[in-house]
Design a protein around this motif. Structure first.
Motif, short mmCIF file in Angstrom:
data_model
loop_
_atom_site.label_atom_id
_atom_site.label_comp_id
_atom_site.label_asym_id
_atom_site.label_seq_id
_atom_site.Cartn_x
_atom_site.Cartn_y
_atom_site.Cartn_z
N UNK A 170 0.82 -1.22 0.00
CA UNK A 170 0.00 0.00 0.00
C UNK A 170 0.86 1.27 0.00
N UNK A 171 2.17 1.11 0.00
CA UNK A 171 3.04 2.27 0.08
C UNK A 171 3.11 3.06 -1.22
N UNK A 172 2.45 2.61 -2.28
CA UNK A 172 2.39 3.41 -3.51
C UNK A 172 1.69 4.74 -3.27
N UNK A 173 0.86 4.82 -2.25
CA UNK A 173 0.11 6.05 -1.97
C UNK A 173 1.06 7.23 -1.74
N UNK A 174 2.15 6.96 -1.03
CA UNK A 174 3.07 8.05 -0.69
C UNK A 174 3.73 8.64 -1.93
N UNK A 175 3.88 7.84 -2.95
CA UNK A 175 4.51 8.33 -4.18
C UNK A 175 3.66 9.39 -4.88
N UNK A 176 2.35 9.36 -4.64
CA UNK A 176 1.45 10.29 -5.34
C UNK A 176 1.40 11.68 -4.70
N UNK A 177 1.88 11.81 -3.45
CA UNK A 177 1.94 13.12 -2.77
C UNK A 177 0.60 13.84 -2.84
N UNK A 178 -0.39 13.22 -2.29
CA UNK A 178 -1.75 13.77 -2.33
C UNK A 178 -1.82 15.12 -1.63
N UNK A 179 -2.67 15.99 -2.15
CA UNK A 179 -2.84 17.35 -1.65
C UNK A 179 -4.26 17.49 -1.09
N UNK A 261 -6.38 12.69 -8.85
CA UNK A 261 -7.60 13.28 -8.27
C UNK A 261 -8.18 12.39 -7.19
N UNK A 262 -8.12 11.07 -7.39
CA UNK A 262 -8.64 10.14 -6.37
C UNK A 262 -7.91 10.34 -5.05
N UNK A 263 -6.59 10.37 -5.09
CA UNK A 263 -5.83 10.50 -3.84
C UNK A 263 -5.98 11.88 -3.22
N UNK A 264 -6.11 12.92 -4.04
CA UNK A 264 -6.38 14.25 -3.48
C UNK A 264 -7.73 14.26 -2.77
N UNK A 265 -8.75 13.71 -3.42
CA UNK A 265 -10.08 13.65 -2.80
C UNK A 265 -10.05 12.83 -1.51
N UNK A 266 -9.31 11.75 -1.53
CA UNK A 266 -9.21 10.90 -0.34
C UNK A 266 -8.54 11.66 0.80
N UNK A 267 -7.44 12.33 0.49
CA UNK A 267 -6.70 13.06 1.52
C UNK A 267 -7.50 14.21 2.10
N UNK A 287 -5.51 2.60 1.45
CA UNK A 287 -5.00 3.83 0.86
C UNK A 287 -5.46 5.04 1.67
N UNK A 288 -6.71 5.03 2.14
CA UNK A 288 -7.20 6.12 2.98
C UNK A 288 -6.40 6.20 4.27
N UNK A 289 -6.16 5.07 4.90
CA UNK A 289 -5.38 5.06 6.14
C UNK A 289 -3.97 5.58 5.93
N UNK A 290 -3.38 5.27 4.79
CA UNK A 290 -2.05 5.80 4.48
C UNK A 290 -2.05 7.32 4.43
N UNK A 291 -3.21 7.90 4.14
CA UNK A 291 -3.34 9.35 4.05
C UNK A 291 -3.93 9.95 5.33
N UNK A 292 -4.05 9.14 6.37
CA UNK A 292 -4.55 9.64 7.65
C UNK A 292 -6.05 9.77 7.73
N UNK A 293 -6.77 9.03 6.89
CA UNK A 293 -8.24 9.11 6.84
C UNK A 293 -8.82 7.80 7.35
#
Length: 376
Positions: A170-179, A261-267, A287-293
């Motif tokens: 699941x660490x691919x999430x960090x590569x996307x640098x969600x905003x 856009x998915x990861x931004x919306x999630x974050x 993926x949500x948990x990786x972003x603190x959600x």
């Protein structure tokens, strides 16, 4: 060592299987110097995504998938079309034909079509089951992303090739640098409000229980969190799609959108809702948990296994339970904190490096031992 993966899901889809294939290929290409990685990308449709890992070779043509048995009869099986590979890895539920000398690894994501025919429809489930059983007879090794899927497989098919449980990363999430700010702005575009929102991610299909989620959300007292659905249209619920297209106050459906856009919306969301009745792995809540959600998830075995206390579990078929869970995840800050702390403990083993290393070990063992043959 020449290894070929069926890369077609990664080219033609944004599904969870597509995510798994893309990220596993990327990790494999970067891990082992003794592996020559070949990606089978032959297909009639135009590629929707063209990303190919560095140090991997994509074999691509507009060869129709239905013509592959004919090409195999002419000596051009899938392994030969993918660089004359010694190992061919089936990554989806469509199985390119290979010759008898090629070793086959088969990933089994879940057995939804066997567990409940309503998930895919009775006729489609029969087709999938027939094709799947035939593939199992040919596989030399099987990989499942969870113990739950492995148990289901053993229950339905007790005598098959060795099964290895290898969770995805699941660490691919960090590569996307969600905003998160960009996500909130995008949500405001879809929802027409800047209030904190509940995100639901996934293809619209019966086992994901989107209809139940919508009913649960509509039962909440107002003002309630806006609800944003993200994902492709699926099957078996035309009325749900019509309701979501109409939208309404604080409700919207984006359809399928790009990963950024998915990861931004999630974050930027307040919480994720993922009330699925059956999963083999389940990327969105992790993926949500990786972003603190924190996520609200369906009470199914794979999500219990992989998430444990790092989620709020509820019966995805019960609108009342879902409504209560949504309210708790929104209002209970102590619960949110416990969920995120629990994830920090669980996440350490869910990396693509570990996933790739374990797959490489399987490939090497297969080549060293030769074809596994069931006795009797």
């Amino acid at each position: 060592m020449k290894v070929a993966l069926d890369y077609r899901p990664a080219l033609f889809s944004r599904s969870g299987i597509a995510r798994a294939v893309r990220e596993l290929s990327r990790a494999l290409a970067s891990q082992a110097s003794d592996i020559s990685l070949h990606l089978f990308g032959h297909g009639l449709h135009a590629a929707r995504l063209t990303e190919v890992p560095q140090d991997a070779r994509l074999h691509r043509s507009r060869l129709p998938g239905r013509s592959l048995p004919l090409w195999k009869a002419l000596g051009l099986d899938a392994s030969r079309l993918a660089g004359r590979s010694q190992i061919f890895h089936w990554t989806d539920y469509v199985y390119p034909p290979v010759n008898e000398e090629t070793l086959v690894v088969q990933t089994v994501h879940d057995l939804a079509f066997l567990e409940d025919p309503r998930f895919h429809g009775v006729e489609q489930s029969r087709i999938l089951a027939r094709r799947f059983a035939k593939a199992l007879d040919r596989a030399d090794c099987i990989v499942c992303p969870s113990e739950s899927t492995s148990q289901d497989l053993r229950r339905h098919f007790p005598d098959r090739a060795p099964i290895h449980v290898i969770p995805f990363g699941v660490d691919h999430v960090q590569r996307h640098r969600a905003d998160p700010d960009a996500g909130r702005q995008l949500a405001r575009h879809y929802l027409g409000t800047a209030r904190p929102y509940l995100l639901c991610l996934g293809t619209l299909e019966p086992r994901k229980n989107h209809r139940t989620l919508l009913e649960a959300w509509e039962s909440l007292p107002t003002p309630r969190m806006p609800l944003l659905f993200v994902g492709a249209s699926g099957w078996s619920d035309v009325r749900l799609q019509q309701d979501l297209r109409r939208g309404g106050q604080d409700l919207a459906w984006t359809g399928e959108i790009c990963d950024a856009d998915v990861f931004d919306l999630m974050a930027g969301s307040r919480a994720l809702a993922y009330p699925s009745s059956l999963e083999g792995f389940g990327f969105p809540p992790m993926e949500a948990l990786e972003l603190g959600i924190p996520p609200v998830v369906g009470d199914c075995r794979a999500l219990r296994e992989l998430l444990g206390e790092a989620a709020l579990h509820a019966d995805g078929t019960d609108p009342r339970q879902l409504a209560e869970a949504i309210q708790r995840i929104d209002r209970d800050d102590a619960l949110r904190s416990r969920i995120l702390k629990s994830w920090q403990i669980r996440r350490s083993g869910l990396t693509w490096q570990i996933c790739a290393e374990r797959h490489i070990g399987i490939y090497r063992d297969l080549l060293g031992q030769g074809r596994y043959r069931r006795s009797g």
